[in-house]
Design an enzyme around this catalytic site. Sequence first.
Site, PDB file in Angstrom:
ATOM      1  N   SER A  20       0.833  -1.195   0.000  1.00 12.93           N
ATOM      2  CA  SER A  20       0.000   0.000   0.000  1.00 12.93           C
ATOM      3  C   SER A  20       0.867   1.244   0.000  1.00 12.93           C
ATOM      4  CB  SER A  20      -0.913  -0.001   1.216  1.00 12.93           C
ATOM      5  OG  SER A  20      -0.130   0.024   2.383  1.00 12.93           O
ATOM      6  N   GLY A  24      -2.959  -0.400  -3.848  1.00 11.38           N
ATOM      7  CA  GLY A  24      -1.781   0.142  -3.189  1.00 11.38           C
ATOM      8  C   GLY A  24      -1.271   1.444  -3.762  1.00 11.38           C
ATOM      9  N   GLU A  61      -7.034  -2.855  -8.196  1.00  8.97           N
ATOM     10  CA  GLU A  61      -7.935  -2.656  -7.061  1.00  8.97           C
ATOM     11  C   GLU A  61      -7.531  -1.456  -6.196  1.00  8.97           C
ATOM     12  OE1 GLU A  61      -8.927  -7.382  -6.261  1.00  8.97           O
ATOM     13  OE2 GLU A  61      -7.263  -6.441  -5.201  1.00  8.97           O
ATOM     14  N   GLY A  65      -7.929   1.493  -3.649  1.00  5.99           N
ATOM     15  CA  GLY A  65      -8.877   1.907  -2.617  1.00  5.99           C
ATOM     16  C   GLY A  65      -8.520   3.302  -2.141  1.00  5.99           C
ATOM     17  N   ARG A  66      -7.404   3.369  -1.415  1.00  5.15           N
ATOM     18  CA  ARG A  66      -6.906   4.644  -0.877  1.00  5.15           C
ATOM     19  C   ARG A  66      -6.844   5.740  -1.937  1.00  5.15           C
ATOM     20  NH1 ARG A  66      -3.106   4.587   3.188  1.00  5.15           N
ATOM     21  NH2 ARG A  66      -2.806   2.412   2.593  1.00  5.15           N
ATOM     22  N   ARG A  74      -4.725   5.269  12.213  1.00  3.80           N
ATOM     23  CA  ARG A  74      -3.495   5.098  11.431  1.00  3.80           C
ATOM     24  C   ARG A  74      -2.245   5.701  12.085  1.00  3.80           C
ATOM     25  NH1 ARG A  74      -2.749   6.882   6.886  1.00  3.80           N
ATOM     26  NH2 ARG A  74      -1.545   5.139   6.075  1.00  3.80           N
ATOM     27  N   TYR A 127       0.365   2.821  12.477  1.00  3.18           N
ATOM     28  CA  TYR A 127       1.482   2.812  11.522  1.00  3.18           C
ATOM     29  C   TYR A 127       2.429   3.998  11.687  1.00  3.18           C
ATOM     30  CZ  TYR A 127      -2.122   0.167   8.909  1.00  3.18           C
ATOM     31  OH  TYR A 127      -3.105  -0.687   8.521  1.00  3.18           O
ATOM     32  N   CYS A 164      -7.950   7.571  26.415  1.00  2.00           N
ATOM     33  CA  CYS A 164      -7.061   7.284  27.544  1.00  2.00           C
ATOM     34  C   CYS A 164      -5.851   6.485  27.099  1.00  2.00           C
ATOM     35  CB  CYS A 164      -7.834   6.531  28.611  1.00  2.00           C
ATOM     36  SG  CYS A 164      -9.280   7.439  29.118  1.00  2.00           S
ATOM     37  N   GLU A 165      -5.075   7.080  26.201  1.00  2.00           N
ATOM     38  CA  GLU A 165      -3.860   6.450  25.669  1.00  2.00           C
ATOM     39  C   GLU A 165      -2.925   7.584  25.321  1.00  2.00           C
ATOM     40  OE1 GLU A 165      -2.708   3.417  24.510  1.00  2.00           O
ATOM     41  OE2 GLU A 165      -4.436   2.309  25.272  1.00  2.00           O
TER      42      GLU A 165
HETATM   43  C1  LIG Z   1      -6.079  -3.428   0.795  1.00  2.00           C
HETATM   44  C2  LIG Z   1      -6.210  -4.060  -0.518  1.00  2.00           C
HETATM   45  C3  LIG Z   1      -6.446  -3.273  -1.647  1.00  2.00           C
HETATM   46  C4  LIG Z   1      -6.515  -1.769  -1.607  1.00  2.00           C
HETATM   47  O1  LIG Z   1      -5.353  -1.194  -1.162  1.00  2.00           O
HETATM   48  P1  LIG Z   1      -5.162   0.405  -1.276  1.00  2.00           P
HETATM   49  O2  LIG Z   1      -3.843   0.633  -0.651  1.00  2.00           O
HETATM   50  O3  LIG Z   1      -6.278   1.025  -0.507  1.00  2.00           O
HETATM   51  O4  LIG Z   1      -5.232   0.744  -2.709  1.00  2.00           O
HETATM   52  C5  LIG Z   1      -6.612  -3.910  -2.858  1.00  2.00           C
HETATM   53  N1  LIG Z   1      -6.551  -5.261  -2.960  1.00  2.00           N
HETATM   54  C6  LIG Z   1      -6.333  -6.045  -1.872  1.00  2.00           C
HETATM   55  C7  LIG Z   1      -6.292  -7.511  -2.036  1.00  2.00           C
HETATM   56  C8  LIG Z   1      -6.153  -5.473  -0.631  1.00  2.00           C
HETATM   57  O5  LIG Z   1      -5.909  -6.259   0.432  1.00  2.00           O
END
Ligand SMILES: *Cc1c(COP(=O)(O)O)cnc(C)c1O
Length: 476
Positions: free
Chosen positions: A244, A282, A324, A326-327, A373, A377, A404-405
């Site tokens: 990612s 990623g 795929e 996402g972020r 996060r 991380y 409380c951390e």
């Molecule tokens: C987490 C994940 C994504 C998305 O990752 P991003 O960093 O959000 O783009 C895509 N495919 C799989 C299999 C994942 O586990």
Amino acid sequence: MSASDSAAQTAGSTPHPVVIEGALGEPWPAGARRDDGAVVIGGVDVRDLAAEHGTPAYVLDEDAFRARARAYRTAFAQAFEAIGSGVDVYYAGKAFLSVAVARWAREEGLRVDTASGGELETALRAGVPGAEIGLHGNNKSDAELHRALDEGVGRIIVDSMVEIDRLAAIVRERGDGPAPVMVRVTTGVHAGGHEYISTAHEDQKFGLSVAPRADGSSPALDALVDAVGRPELRLLGIHSHIGSQILDADGFRVAARVVLGLRADLAARAGALVDEVDLGGGYGIAYLPGEVPLDPARVAGDVATAVAGIATELGTPLPRFSIEPGRAIVGPAGVTLYTVGTVKPITVGTTDDGGTFVRTYVSVDGGMSDNIRPALYGAQYHVELANRVSDAAPVLVRVVGKHCESGDIVVHEAYLPGDVTAGDLLAVPATGAYGRSMASNYNMLPRPPVVAVSDGGTRVLVRRETLDDLFALDQG
Ligand SMILES: *Cc1c(COP(=O)(O)O)cnc(C)c1O
């Protein structure tokens, strides 16, 4: 040397120029600006957002989300058409999924990738056809697999030999046609930030390793050969997700070479040249001013050129690809709004000339429950005073939550005007991904709402939780 100068040197960072009027740029959603001193997102003044919806609140810029979805889809479509292949873009719903967001993704031509029964249900409720949904997971339940088969999910990404067995048994028991599957493999490439490393052996839970044994076989190749031979399964292809927050194409290129090689090995061993290859998600974004996000057109072009060359070398026709992200779709579209409470200057050291280093702790009304996060991380974020601009000299602050951390940190290090005070609004950009989706109720805090903004209007996508919601679960 003033205390804040010393602290700034210690911190190795500098205040960013404050925008008083006009566009904010990265890492804010495209179109975010300051007007009359206040941050405006999707045409809505944050002061109005806070007054109407309260804080903390996740603000999601619908136009920014849609524009990013389109940018990824068109960039990859063009680059892969140019090499005579094709590509499907799956929005990785785990970054953030609601019914409306799944609809937006679909309307922009994306499919939806899910990683649990709950995410699958969200996509289905949004009207995404099963055929356009993928189901991931290293430990899918029987119920999740049944639901996927009931809904004709387009691909189940199997993650282990055990799962191949279980899924085949379920299909047999149901008497269904073959289940469409991809096999998730681990290529040894782990990417993130600017680096990737390639290791022969895997020590993590996902997928099947391509690392060869002494006899040249591998868990990945065995699983693929096994899947090809199962009448209950229809093997679509091979899946690889390398990490990612990746900021260049190198890791994708290395992984693609491994996966396309594996595809050729499978063809040699089992006579089956699979049609599809998924290169995972990623794609990296900017979290801080000055960071350069991955450019979708550039990475798409780099990856397409690489896979075309690799396929030629291997003498195999190109498969169809999928990715795929996402972020990269939702992250930069989101901003979290907080209200400042306690402001506490803490002396954290002394200088040789008898001065002091001061760090000002600015507490807000959320924290690790709405953004885990930084604690998980060490993730870095930017923050700005959002309801006004100020002439006060900037001070080095740490923005912390109300949990409380002591690790309950929202922003490790930032500059805010020295007159920041209770009641001010702070905005933290680039929180659209893995914020609400990883939120918790730690300390019995109800989770914040997700408010979409577009064209000066607001719409609640996910309402704020109430204590009644939480007590509804407590059986007394
Ligand atoms: C987490 C994940 C994504 C998305 O990752 P991003 O960093 O959000 O783009 C895509 N495919 C799989 C299999 C994942 O586990």
